[in-house]
Motif scaffolding. Structure first.
Motif, PDB file in Angstrom:
ATOM      1  N   ILE B 443       0.837  -1.205   0.000  1.00  0.00           N
ATOM      2  CA  ILE B 443       0.000   0.000   0.000  1.00  0.00           C
ATOM      3  C   ILE B 443       0.868   1.249   0.000  1.00  0.00           C
ATOM      4  CG2 ILE B 443      -1.852   1.290   1.135  1.00  0.00           C
ATOM      5  CD1 ILE B 443      -2.456  -1.190   2.788  1.00  0.00           C
ATOM      6  N   PHE B 444       1.744   1.330   0.989  1.00  0.00           N
ATOM      7  CA  PHE B 444       2.309   2.643   1.286  1.00  0.00           C
ATOM      8  C   PHE B 444       3.584   2.941   0.517  1.00  0.00           C
ATOM      9  CE2 PHE B 444      -0.429   1.683   4.951  1.00  0.00           C
ATOM     10  CZ  PHE B 444      -1.371   2.656   4.684  1.00  0.00           C
ATOM     11  N   PHE B 445       4.325   1.904   0.100  1.00  0.00           N
ATOM     12  CA  PHE B 445       5.491   2.249  -0.725  1.00  0.00           C
ATOM     13  C   PHE B 445       5.022   2.752  -2.084  1.00  0.00           C
ATOM     14  CE2 PHE B 445       9.634   2.053  -2.662  1.00  0.00           C
ATOM     15  CZ  PHE B 445      10.419   2.467  -1.604  1.00  0.00           C
ATOM     16  N   THR B 446       3.991   2.116  -2.634  1.00  0.00           N
ATOM     17  CA  THR B 446       3.472   2.602  -3.920  1.00  0.00           C
ATOM     18  C   THR B 446       2.921   4.017  -3.760  1.00  0.00           C
ATOM     19  OG1 THR B 446       1.429   1.474  -3.393  1.00  0.00           O
ATOM     20  CG2 THR B 446       2.893   0.369  -4.916  1.00  0.00           C
ATOM     21  N   GLN B 447       2.372   4.323  -2.578  1.00  0.00           N
ATOM     22  CA  GLN B 447       1.842   5.673  -2.389  1.00  0.00           C
ATOM     23  C   GLN B 447       2.966   6.705  -2.349  1.00  0.00           C
ATOM     24  OE1 GLN B 447      -1.006   5.761   0.822  1.00  0.00           O
ATOM     25  NE2 GLN B 447      -2.505   4.679  -0.424  1.00  0.00           N
ATOM     26  N   LEU B 448       4.133   6.319  -1.797  1.00  0.00           N
ATOM     27  CA  LEU B 448       5.278   7.237  -1.855  1.00  0.00           C
ATOM     28  C   LEU B 448       5.602   7.556  -3.313  1.00  0.00           C
ATOM     29  CD1 LEU B 448       7.713   5.705   0.812  1.00  0.00           C
ATOM     30  CD2 LEU B 448       6.299   7.731   1.050  1.00  0.00           C
ATOM     31  N   LEU B 449       5.600   6.513  -4.160  1.00  0.00           N
ATOM     32  CA  LEU B 449       5.937   6.729  -5.571  1.00  0.00           C
ATOM     33  C   LEU B 449       4.882   7.582  -6.262  1.00  0.00           C
ATOM     34  CD1 LEU B 449       7.234   3.155  -6.485  1.00  0.00           C
ATOM     35  CD2 LEU B 449       8.506   5.114  -5.625  1.00  0.00           C
ATOM     36  N   LEU B 450       3.603   7.324  -5.961  1.00  0.00           N
ATOM     37  CA  LEU B 450       2.533   8.132  -6.548  1.00  0.00           C
ATOM     38  C   LEU B 450       2.681   9.598  -6.158  1.00  0.00           C
ATOM     39  CD1 LEU B 450      -0.581   5.849  -6.018  1.00  0.00           C
ATOM     40  CD2 LEU B 450       0.268   6.688  -8.201  1.00  0.00           C
ATOM     41  N   GLY B 451       3.085   9.820  -4.909  1.00  0.00           N
ATOM     42  CA  GLY B 451       3.247  11.188  -4.440  1.00  0.00           C
ATOM     43  C   GLY B 451       4.366  11.896  -5.183  1.00  0.00           C
ATOM     44  N   LEU B 452       5.468  11.170  -5.414  1.00  0.00           N
ATOM     45  CA  LEU B 452       6.566  11.771  -6.184  1.00  0.00           C
ATOM     46  C   LEU B 452       6.074  12.157  -7.572  1.00  0.00           C
ATOM     47  CD1 LEU B 452       9.563   9.461  -5.266  1.00  0.00           C
ATOM     48  CD2 LEU B 452       9.151  11.790  -4.518  1.00  0.00           C
ATOM     49  N   ASP B 453       5.174  11.347  -8.126  1.00  0.00           N
ATOM     50  CA  ASP B 453       4.657  11.625  -9.460  1.00  0.00           C
ATOM     51  C   ASP B 453       3.586  12.715  -9.438  1.00  0.00           C
ATOM     52  OD1 ASP B 453       5.114  10.949 -12.119  1.00  0.00           O
ATOM     53  OD2 ASP B 453       3.202   9.915 -12.234  1.00  0.00           O
ATOM     54  N   GLY B 454       3.253  13.221  -8.260  1.00  0.00           N
ATOM     55  CA  GLY B 454       2.375  14.388  -8.191  1.00  0.00           C
ATOM     56  C   GLY B 454       0.908  14.091  -7.947  1.00  0.00           C
ATOM     57  N   MET B 455       0.574  12.881  -7.510  1.00  0.00           N
ATOM     58  CA  MET B 455      -0.850  12.607  -7.258  1.00  0.00           C
ATOM     59  C   MET B 455      -1.266  13.241  -5.940  1.00  0.00           C
ATOM     60  SD  MET B 455      -2.928   9.022  -7.154  1.00  0.00           S
ATOM     61  CE  MET B 455      -4.571   8.908  -6.481  1.00  0.00           C
ATOM     62  N   PRO B 456      -2.225  14.184  -5.965  1.00  0.00           N
ATOM     63  CA  PRO B 456      -2.646  14.803  -4.719  1.00  0.00           C
ATOM     64  C   PRO B 456      -3.481  13.842  -3.881  1.00  0.00           C
ATOM     65  CG  PRO B 456      -3.432  16.048  -6.627  1.00  0.00           C
ATOM     66  CD  PRO B 456      -2.962  14.720  -7.112  1.00  0.00           C
ATOM     67  N   ARG B 457      -3.467  14.043  -2.578  1.00  0.00           N
ATOM     68  CA  ARG B 457      -4.292  13.220  -1.700  1.00  0.00           C
ATOM     69  C   ARG B 457      -5.728  13.731  -1.741  1.00  0.00           C
ATOM     70  NH1 ARG B 457      -2.617  15.424   4.283  1.00  0.00           N
ATOM     71  NH2 ARG B 457      -4.008  13.762   4.920  1.00  0.00           N
ATOM     72  N   ARG B 458      -6.625  12.959  -1.175  1.00  0.00           N
ATOM     73  CA  ARG B 458      -8.023  13.344  -1.001  1.00  0.00           C
ATOM     74  C   ARG B 458      -8.741  13.607  -2.309  1.00  0.00           C
ATOM     75  NH1 ARG B 458      -7.599  17.155   4.440  1.00  0.00           N
ATOM     76  NH2 ARG B 458      -7.322  15.424   5.864  1.00  0.00           N
ATOM     77  N   ILE B 459      -8.374  12.906  -3.376  1.00  0.00           N
ATOM     78  CA  ILE B 459      -9.150  12.990  -4.606  1.00  0.00           C
ATOM     79  C   ILE B 459      -9.797  11.637  -4.823  1.00  0.00           C
ATOM     80  CG2 ILE B 459      -7.766  14.807  -5.671  1.00  0.00           C
ATOM     81  CD1 ILE B 459      -6.370  12.672  -7.331  1.00  0.00           C
ATOM     82  N   ASN B 460     -11.031  11.632  -5.327  1.00  0.00           N
ATOM     83  CA  ASN B 460     -11.752  10.370  -5.485  1.00  0.00           C
ATOM     84  C   ASN B 460     -11.596   9.798  -6.889  1.00  0.00           C
ATOM     85  OD1 ASN B 460     -13.301  12.298  -6.785  1.00  0.00           O
ATOM     86  ND2 ASN B 460     -15.193  11.146  -6.445  1.00  0.00           N
ATOM     87  N   ASP B 461     -10.926  10.550  -7.770  1.00  0.00           N
ATOM     88  CA  ASP B 461     -10.784  10.076  -9.140  1.00  0.00           C
ATOM     89  C   ASP B 461      -9.561  10.753  -9.761  1.00  0.00           C
ATOM     90  OD1 ASP B 461     -11.311   8.677 -11.391  1.00  0.00           O
ATOM     91  OD2 ASP B 461     -13.077   9.824 -11.998  1.00  0.00           O
ATOM     92  N   TYR B 462      -8.988  10.090 -10.781  1.00  0.00           N
ATOM     93  CA  TYR B 462      -7.818  10.687 -11.439  1.00  0.00           C
ATOM     94  C   TYR B 462      -7.885  10.432 -12.936  1.00  0.00           C
ATOM     95  CZ  TYR B 462      -6.456   5.908 -10.190  1.00  0.00           C
ATOM     96  OH  TYR B 462      -6.447   4.555  -9.996  1.00  0.00           O
ATOM     97  N   VAL B 463      -9.068  10.739 -13.505  1.00  0.00           N
ATOM     98  CA  VAL B 463      -9.308  10.495 -14.928  1.00  0.00           C
ATOM     99  C   VAL B 463      -8.242  11.142 -15.807  1.00  0.00           C
ATOM    100  CG1 VAL B 463     -10.865  11.035 -16.828  1.00  0.00           C
ATOM    101  CG2 VAL B 463     -11.780  10.204 -14.686  1.00  0.00           C
ATOM    102  N   ALA B 464      -7.787  12.342 -15.397  1.00  0.00           N
ATOM    103  CA  ALA B 464      -6.848  13.069 -16.242  1.00  0.00           C
ATOM    104  C   ALA B 464      -5.452  12.466 -16.201  1.00  0.00           C
ATOM    105  CB  ALA B 464      -6.801  14.534 -15.812  1.00  0.00           C
TER     106      ALA B 464
END
Lengths: 449, 569
Positions: B443-464
């Protein structure tokens, strides 16, 4: 004593297999590898942040590998051999403890100094006299507006207090002021409603700032909405993705404000974000160094459609930007003789229920223009110039919005006032069909008969 | 001697059961209150985990499964439940149960206030849970509840309903329960220690209880003040504290909130650190390395914890950046000292690895990742990039959520025999450990990587951004693997309560006083106490003679160089 090898027990074998699987997985998915670092920066400031990031990453990975290896070493190496085994009771070692206090301390002090240098660097403003593109960023639930400010060529003849009720401004020369022009004093946006001599009557437009005090001699700027939109990549509720256009190589000053709740202006490729806080204006200096379109979005939770509050930064070469800017800028202000505005008699159309002049005033003071454009032509919100939606349905739309519009209760805008706005919207020009941004409400009314 | 009084006095089973229930409802015994905290926190933790599974299901792929409103409510309540109703009370559970036993006390200093504290906590938790049922649903402004989205006045387009008020009142009650609890812990530690139990002989878990108590006592009233101000603002009393259109300051809330909530992350992690310290001391047969530096590091973390709150607000523009950056960097130093001390305790130790020890080692491995990623956030320019992305989500879950949970789970396996006189099943325990360890890293190591890639928290969708789908899918799989691990744990608890192997009074060869009494202990805790000459009285009893010639043994006993103390007994 024989050394225990990690693969000799189940725990060790499991860890080795797990680690190997993870590495293999990372190796076969280039997409995954690309995500191990920050995105490439497209601004000078972002480049600096990226350097600091890699210094931290280097130290972090080294500490991670060394300390995890130490943990695994002591776990696999030192196991109880027999029930009555008693290990050494050494309980402290001043040298070792001093070392692992002082070495990390030196590292963090060095990192602190390095971070301060980078911070100073990314926060520094443009050189005096340097060309600056000034963009006023306004976040609101759930869209963005980007206003560009250019000097009008006049200044305040008298100070303006911070009393928000005050609506009269005395300018040095008001001949360039035109009806419904937006002026910028300090950080405030003010909509021109009337002029009498050099006294200009304004309404404070919604740009999410508190009134501030202005002194004699402060420059007056003219503001125009430079938000482009694009329909591609649109998300569910946002009709369009707002675009902010900037030149490459020139310092851009983003003045970030909010008109309702907290938002954050975040472009991943700038490696930089700042919150939009109601009542404050924050400055972000960016010198973009690469052309392109950069997907961005709000990074501070702001309610239901936070995830859809996306926008794009489009960076153009200097030449392209100059063209874009020229096309976008309304004609340079021409001197207007005589007074206008409040004193003029309004000739309401026969049978019209509302007062279009009051309607226009309300259209700007309520901030409708932020989403629907200055003449109802449509931006992130649909085109509402000469809308076909009947008035009673429009009033309903204010109270209980269909799609992503802000709701307005009767205490904020009365039915009569909505009728005024409606009346004004019937007087403006509707853009040509290919530029119309479709209204889902109008479509649903047409579909439903 | 430890059987429930009253159970034998009647032959009628219905009456006996009723009496047992009544006894638990009216008990002021710190052990029973601790166990009730444990059950309640476990139940709430299960609820919080269920919420997280819904969130992860929503994020697994682009597109939506539930509405944005439902998603926002669920992540708000996931955070609120996990922090206020799981991590804080499970710490209180162990502090209640073990601390008085560890210092040889009869009970807490104020047993009735202790019971009151538990029942206020439970009522506050029930109030939060009930907010799902009111019109407009539960709070949906995040667990941080930043105004103006919490306000139903002003320019906010969302007008949160009474669920937000219930959230505010519920958290006020939970805070009050915490404050009562902290006074109790502090007075108990200061006034109720057994003869010979000097401060420098207290087990490290008791030390963490003391520092945690101080943190709660000094910070929670500030949160209570902020919550009351929020309630006034919301209910039209004209407070104008946070509403910008009335001249209020949204950032004031953030300052007050984090003045509590930053120390609160230490309130959650310090007891877990105390638990693993005690466990390392037992299963290595070594003294905890650098006992005094451990205590000093603990106090340093507590003090620094009070001057770093604004590092949560670096991007608000309302913060004096250099000060809060410097103070935040400094926290790495005492934390590093603790990490090296733990590792050195195992070094050349005589180590065994039952499940409690596995979870303690897991704690070290996960907490290290959390600590390193914390340094990235301390550096303000890098924080500008990473703040409010999934990097920060990964960071704080690695530290105060997952590492803390590993510490508390270690505590469950470690003290279960003391509480119930039976072992937890070791095979199931190891299965639990491996599922959870693999799951949380997915769960959380992948979230570190997502964060580096700029995914903001507290969003329910990431269509773009369809590129984020792969990592999100992995994280979701990890969430279900972790949940499977936790199901094994809950099964193990019930299985072991019924069929668990009988445990002796001191099944782990413990070193601290709780192992000197029966399992479970009598209502009055101790019939007799051993002599207390160091922080390991039971170790001295068991191995003292054998080690009489070891020059290092007792060399560390700091207070009076091994001379006999006024021992109880």
């Amino acid at each position: 004593m024989r050394m225990q090898r990690p693969w000799r027990n189940r725990f060790g074998r499991f860890l080795l297999i797990l680690g190997g699987a993870l590495l293999a997985f990372l190796a076969v998915t280039p997409g995954a590898l690309a995500q191990v670092a920050l995105p490439p920066a497209v601004s000078d400031q972002g480049d600096d942040i990226r350097v600091l990031f890699f210094v931290l990453l280097g130290i972090g990975v080294a500490v991670f590998v060394i300390v995890e290896a130490m943990i695994l070493w002591v776990v696999f190496r030192y196991k109880r051999k027999s029930d009555d085994e008693l290990p050494t009771q050494v309980a402290h070692n001043t040298t070792a403890e001093a070392l692992w206090t002082v070495i990390p301390l030196v590292i963090v002090v060095a990192l602190f100094i390095g971070s301060l240098v980078v911070l100073e660097d990314i926060q520094s403003a443009a050189e005096p006299g340097e060309d600056v593109v000034e963009v006023d960023v306004q976040g609101r639930q759930w869209a963005w507006a980007f206003n560009y400010a250019v000097p009008l060529g006049t200044e305040l003849a008298e100070g303006l207090s911070e009393d928000p009720a005050e609506t009269e401004v005395l300018l040095r020369d008001s001949s360039l002021v035109q009806p419904f022009m937006t002026l910028k004093l300090g950080v405030e946006h003010m909509r021109v409603m009337a002029r009498e001599g050099d006294v200009v009557t304004v309404v404070r437009a919604v740009n999410g700032t508190v009134p501030i005090r202005h002194g004699r001699g402060d420059a007056v700027m003219r503001v125009f909405n430079g938000t482009d939109t694009v329909a591609e990549g649109r998300m569910q509720a946002a009709d369009n993705t707002p675009i902010v256009t900037v030149p490459v190589g020139t310092m851009v000053r983003f003045n970030i404000a909010s008109s309702d709740v907290l938002h954050a202006f975040y472009t991943p490729q700038f490696l930089y974000k700042l919150d939009a806080v109601p009542g404050r204006v924050q400055t972000m200096w960016v010198r973009v160094n690469e052309t392109g379109e950069f997907k961005s979005q709000c990074a501070e939770f702001c309610g239901r459609d936070h995830a859809r509050m996306i926008f794009s930064v489009v960076a153009l070469s200097q030449g392209e930007y100059a063209e874009w800017f020229a096309a976008k800028t309304p004609a340079p202000a021409e001197p207007i003789e005589g007074d206008f505005g409040a004193e003029e008699e309004v000739e309401a159309e026969e049978g019209a229920v509302g007062n279009p002049v009051r309607g226009q005033e309300l259209f700007f003071s309520l901030g409708c223009n932020v989403c629907h454009g200055d003449r109802g032509e449509g931006l992130v919100g649909p085109t509402i110039a000469r809308t076909v939606v009947p008035l009673d349905r429009v009033i309903e739309q204010y109270r209980q919005p269909f799609e992503a519009m802000t709701a307005f209760p009767p205490e904020e805008v009365s039915d009569e006032e909505i009728a005024d706005i409606f009346a004004w919207l019937q007087t403006v020009e509707r853009p040509p069909d290919d530029l119309v941004i479709p209204s889902k409400l109008a479509e649903s009314l047409e579909a439903g008969g | 001697m430890a059987t429930l009084a009253g159970a034998q006095t009647t032959g009628y089973a219905g009456v006996a059961a009723w009496r047992t229930i009544l006894e638990w409802l009216t008990t002021v015994d710190h052990k029973k209150i601790g166990i009730m905290y444990l059950w309640a926190a476990g139940a709430f933790g299960l609820v919080g985990m269920a919420f997280s599974l819904v969130l992860r299901t929503e994020l697994m792929e682009t597109g939506t499964v539930i509405s944005a409103e439902a998603y926002n409510s669920l992540f708000t309540m996931h955070g609120s439940v996990m922090i206020f109703l799981f991590l804080l009370p499970i710490g209180a559970a162990f502090m209640n149960y073990s601390m008085p036993l560890q210092i040889g006390a009869l009970d807490m200093a104020f047993p009735r206030i202790n019971a009151l504290s538990f029942w206020i906590f439970l009522f506050g938790g029930v109030l939060l849970a009930m907010s799902f049922a009111v019109e407009g649903g539960t709070a949906s402004a995040g667990w941080t509840a930043y105004p103006p989205i919490t306000l139903d006045s002003g320019a906010n387009a969302e007008k949160p309903g009474s669920g937000m008020d219930m959230w505010l009142i519920g958290v006020i009650l939970l805070g009050q329960a915490s404050i009562f609890g902290s006074v109790n812990f502090l007075v108990t530690i200061f006034k109720m220690r057994a003869p010979g139990m000097t401060m420098w002989r207290m087990p490290l878990f008791t030390w963490t209880t003391m520092v945690t108590g101080l943190l709660i006592l000094l910070s929670t009233p500030v949160l209570a003040a902020a919550l009351v101000m929020g309630f006034i603002d919301r209910n039209g009393a004209g407070g104008a504290f946070f509403e910008p259109s009335q001249g209020g300051q949204p950032l004031l809330w953030q300052n007050l909130f984090w003045f509590y909530s930053h120390p609160a992350v230490y309130i959650m992690i310090l007891p877990a650190m105390g638990i693993v310290s005690d466990i390392f001391g037992v299963f290595t047969r070594r003294p905890i390395f650098g006992y005094r530096s451990m205590v000093l590091a603990l106090i340093a973390i507590g003090l620094l914890g009070f001057i770093v709150w604004a590092h949560h607000m670096f991007t608000t523009g309302g913060v004096f950046l250099p000060f809060f950056m410097g103070a935040t960097f400094l926290i790495a130093v005492p934390t590093g000292v603790k990490m090296f001390n733990w590792i050195t305790t195992m070094w050349r130790g005589s180590n065994v690895f039952p499940t409690a020890m596995l979870f303690s080692v897991g704690f070290l491995m996960l907490f290290l990742i959390g600590g390193i990623t914390g340094v990235f956030h301390a550096a303000v320019p890098v924080d500008f990039a990473l703040h409010d992305t999934y990097f920060v989500v990964g960071h704080f879950h690695y530290t105060m959520s997952i590492a803390a949970t590993f510490g508390f789970l270690a505590g469950c396996y470690y003290w279960f025999p003391k509480m119930f006189g039976k072992f937890m099943n070791e095979g199931l325990g190891k299965l639990h450990f491996w599922l959870l360890f693999v799951g949380v890293n997915l769960i959380f190591f992948t979230q570190l990587l997502l964060g580096l890639d700029g995914m903001p928290r507290r969003i329910n969708d990431y269509v773009a951004n369809p590129g984020w789908e792969l990592m999100n899918t992995i994280a979701t799989i990890g969430a279900f693997v972790s949940a499977a691990g936790m199901m094994v744990f809950f099964f193990n608890v019930f299985y072991s309560l019924k069929y668990g192997e009988r445990a002796s009074d001191d099944p782990w060869e413990g070193t601290t006083l709780e192992w000197a009494t029966s399992s479970p202990p009598p209502p009055h805790n101790f019939d007799s106490l051993p002599e207390i000459r160091s922080e390991r009285p039971l170790f001295d009893l068991r191995f003292g003679e054998r080690l009489a010639d070891d020059e290092h043994y007792h060399g560390h006993a700091p207070s009076n160089g091994g001379s006999s103390s006024k021992a109880g007994g």
